[in-house]
Design a protein around this motif. Structure first.
Motif, PDB file in Angstrom:
ATOM      1  N   ASP A  34       0.822  -1.220   0.000  1.00  0.00           N
ATOM      2  CA  ASP A  34       0.000   0.000   0.000  1.00  0.00           C
ATOM      3  C   ASP A  34       0.851   1.264   0.000  1.00  0.00           C
ATOM      4  N   GLU A  35       1.953   1.213  -0.740  1.00  0.00           N
ATOM      5  CA  GLU A  35       2.802   2.388  -0.902  1.00  0.00           C
ATOM      6  C   GLU A  35       2.881   2.818  -2.366  1.00  0.00           C
ATOM      7  N   ALA A  36       2.153   2.082  -3.214  1.00  0.00           N
ATOM      8  CA  ALA A  36       1.997   2.441  -4.622  1.00  0.00           C
ATOM      9  C   ALA A  36       0.581   2.077  -5.019  1.00  0.00           C
ATOM     10  N   PHE A  37      -0.015   2.874  -5.906  1.00  0.00           N
ATOM     11  CA  PHE A  37      -1.420   2.694  -6.264  1.00  0.00           C
ATOM     12  C   PHE A  37      -1.521   2.784  -7.777  1.00  0.00           C
ATOM     13  N   VAL A  38      -1.681   1.612  -8.403  1.00  0.00           N
ATOM     14  CA  VAL A  38      -1.674   1.502  -9.848  1.00  0.00           C
ATOM     15  C   VAL A  38      -2.773   0.546 -10.281  1.00  0.00           C
ATOM     16  N   SER A  39      -3.040   0.532 -11.580  1.00  0.00           N
ATOM     17  CA  SER A  39      -4.026  -0.384 -12.125  1.00  0.00           C
ATOM     18  C   SER A  39      -3.496  -0.913 -13.450  1.00  0.00           C
ATOM     19  N   ALA A  40      -2.847  -2.097 -13.384  1.00  0.00           N
ATOM     20  CA  ALA A  40      -2.276  -2.727 -14.579  1.00  0.00           C
ATOM     21  C   ALA A  40      -1.350  -1.763 -15.300  1.00  0.00           C
ATOM     22  N   GLY A  41      -1.790  -1.184 -16.398  1.00  0.00           N
ATOM     23  CA  GLY A  41      -0.915  -0.340 -17.204  1.00  0.00           C
ATOM     24  C   GLY A  41      -1.019   1.139 -16.937  1.00  0.00           C
ATOM     25  N   ARG A  42      -1.656   1.537 -15.839  1.00  0.00           N
ATOM     26  CA  ARG A  42      -1.840   2.964 -15.576  1.00  0.00           C
ATOM     27  C   ARG A  42      -1.491   3.332 -14.140  1.00  0.00           C
ATOM     28  N   TYR A  43      -1.129   4.580 -13.972  1.00  0.00           N
ATOM     29  CA  TYR A  43      -0.914   5.150 -12.652  1.00  0.00           C
ATOM     30  C   TYR A  43      -1.426   6.583 -12.672  1.00  0.00           C
ATOM     31  N   CYS A  44      -1.547   7.186 -11.508  1.00  0.00           N
ATOM     32  CA  CYS A  44      -1.956   8.586 -11.415  1.00  0.00           C
ATOM     33  C   CYS A  44      -0.742   9.466 -11.189  1.00  0.00           C
ATOM     34  N   ILE A  45      -0.820  10.655 -11.705  1.00  0.00           N
ATOM     35  CA  ILE A  45       0.194  11.660 -11.402  1.00  0.00           C
ATOM     36  C   ILE A  45      -0.526  12.957 -11.059  1.00  0.00           C
ATOM     37  N   ALA A  46      -0.040  13.634 -10.036  1.00  0.00           N
ATOM     38  CA  ALA A  46      -0.687  14.861  -9.577  1.00  0.00           C
ATOM     39  C   ALA A  46       0.285  16.022  -9.653  1.00  0.00           C
ATOM     40  N   GLY A  47      -0.203  17.147 -10.127  1.00  0.00           N
ATOM     41  CA  GLY A  47       0.505  18.404  -9.991  1.00  0.00           C
ATOM     42  C   GLY A  47      -0.035  19.058  -8.728  1.00  0.00           C
ATOM     43  N   VAL A  48       0.850  19.386  -7.805  1.00  0.00           N
ATOM     44  CA  VAL A  48       0.418  19.854  -6.489  1.00  0.00           C
ATOM     45  C   VAL A  48       1.035  21.208  -6.176  1.00  0.00           C
ATOM     46  N   ALA A  49       0.204  22.133  -5.711  1.00  0.00           N
ATOM     47  CA  ALA A  49       0.671  23.429  -5.219  1.00  0.00           C
ATOM     48  C   ALA A  49       0.546  23.435  -3.705  1.00  0.00           C
ATOM     49  N   TRP A  50       1.691  23.465  -3.030  1.00  0.00           N
ATOM     50  CA  TRP A  50       1.722  23.549  -1.569  1.00  0.00           C
ATOM     51  C   TRP A  50       2.110  24.969  -1.159  1.00  0.00           C
ATOM     52  N   VAL A  51       1.631  25.400  -0.009  1.00  0.00           N
ATOM     53  CA  VAL A  51       2.015  26.688   0.547  1.00  0.00           C
ATOM     54  C   VAL A  51       2.280  26.515   2.042  1.00  0.00           C
ATOM     55  N   LYS A  52       3.299  27.179   2.535  1.00  0.00           N
ATOM     56  CA  LYS A  52       3.602  27.130   3.964  1.00  0.00           C
ATOM     57  C   LYS A  52       2.862  28.281   4.633  1.00  0.00           C
ATOM     58  N   ASN A  53       1.591  28.019   4.916  1.00  0.00           N
ATOM     59  CA  ASN A  53       0.717  29.044   5.498  1.00  0.00           C
ATOM     60  C   ASN A  53      -0.345  28.338   6.326  1.00  0.00           C
ATOM     61  N   PRO A  54      -0.275  28.407   7.642  1.00  0.00           N
ATOM     62  CA  PRO A  54      -1.224  27.674   8.489  1.00  0.00           C
ATOM     63  C   PRO A  54      -2.666  28.131   8.329  1.00  0.00           C
ATOM     64  N   ALA A  55      -2.888  29.296   7.722  1.00  0.00           N
ATOM     65  CA  ALA A  55      -4.252  29.799   7.542  1.00  0.00           C
ATOM     66  C   ALA A  55      -4.881  29.350   6.232  1.00  0.00           C
TER      67      ALA A  55
END
Length: 279
Positions: free
Chosen positions: A215-236
């Motif tokens: 459970d450290e990789a999540f795939v389905s046969a010939g496909r996987y997901c990729i995410a573009g992620v925007a993180w910000v260091k802001n507690p609010a």
């Protein structure tokens, strides 16, 4: 004869080495995410601050952003591979954006201080998992579970991060690590990808199968997901970490799919089959 590199026209006078990353679909997705997040979330306010990139590659992604989408910020890109650096330098000159996109042939982690105040880092970081870096393109190795380089970037402490994260590179550990470092997921985009030349290498594919069993990789046969992620260091800031985790784990691998994933992998690379059944 096809003279493209990952969908980029070949640059005259520059050798195209085997170390230049070639994946048109992924590069286009990265370009889209960088463009959308930089323009959508007021990253133009960073124009007088620090925007740096780990892994310039061919240079096409940022050259297009600067040339066609009205972003007037300046970006400093680090590329450790000499062939990629030379290719990108010529392309950036040809696109007339060298005044805003400075490529540097250095190791990002040696050049950037461990504690950065403010600024923004963008990257499609190396994320291929394997037990060691002896793979077809060692520059794409992301450590044993594929998450190491991404976590190193997070540790640098930039105020803003725009990174690609793969569903087969222990993505939940990355999300948790970023949260513990004080980051909130401001925005993200997820799409599925087919396993390509590099992720289909038997040694890499077998490691992905092993991570899937844990459970450290999540795939389905010939496909996987990729995410573009925007993180910000802001507690609010609103935190979309839970939603991101759901998106990146949506292709959980059942035992049947695990078997299909392992088709064609030499037996010496194969881990033990899964002993669980997913609902």
């Amino acid at each position: 004869m096809d003279t493209s590199v990952g969908g980029v026209a070949a640059v005259a006078g520059v050798a195209q080495g085997d170390t230049i990353f070639r994946d048109r679909e992924e590069s286009e997705f990265y370009a889209q995410c960088v463009r959308d997040f930089l323009l959508r979330h007021s990253y133009e306010l960073l124009e007088d601050k620090e925007i740096v990139e780990l892994g310039v590659g061919t240079g096409e992604t940022i050259a297009e952003l600067l040339g066609y989408h009205g972003f007037t910020g300046k970006i400093r890109g680090y590329e450790i591979d000499r062939a990629s650096y030379e290719y990108a330098r010529k392309l950036v000159d040809d696109r007339a954006v060298s005044d805003r996109y400075l490529g540097i042939n250095e190791n990002f982690f040696q050049a950037i201080p461990r504690s950065v105040a403010g600024g923004c880092v963008i990257s499609n970081p190396p994320y291929l998992p394997a037990h060691d870096r002896s793979i077809r393109m060692p520059e794409l190795w992301g450590g044993s579970d594929g998450s190491s380089v991404t976590k190193q970037i997070i540790e640098c402490g930039f105020e803003h991060l725009v990174l690609l994260v793969s569903s087969f590179s222990n993505p939940l550990s990355i999300i948790d690590f970023a949260s513990r470092c004080g980051y909130r997921v401001l925005d993200f985009a997820v799409r599925t990808m087919r396993f390509g030349t590099y992720s289909s290498e038997p040694k890499v594919r077998a490691r992905i199968a092993e991570l899937s069993r844990r459970d450290e990789a999540f795939v389905s046969a010939g496909r996987y997901c990729i995410a573009g992620v925007a993180w910000v260091k802001n507690p609010a800031a609103v935190d979309l970490s839970d939603a991101l985790a759901r998106g990146l784990t949506s292709l959980a691998c059942s035992p049947a799919l695990y078997s299909r994933l392992c088709l064609g992998v030499p037996t010496e690379y194969l881990p033990s089959p899964p002993d669980r059944t997913l609902a």
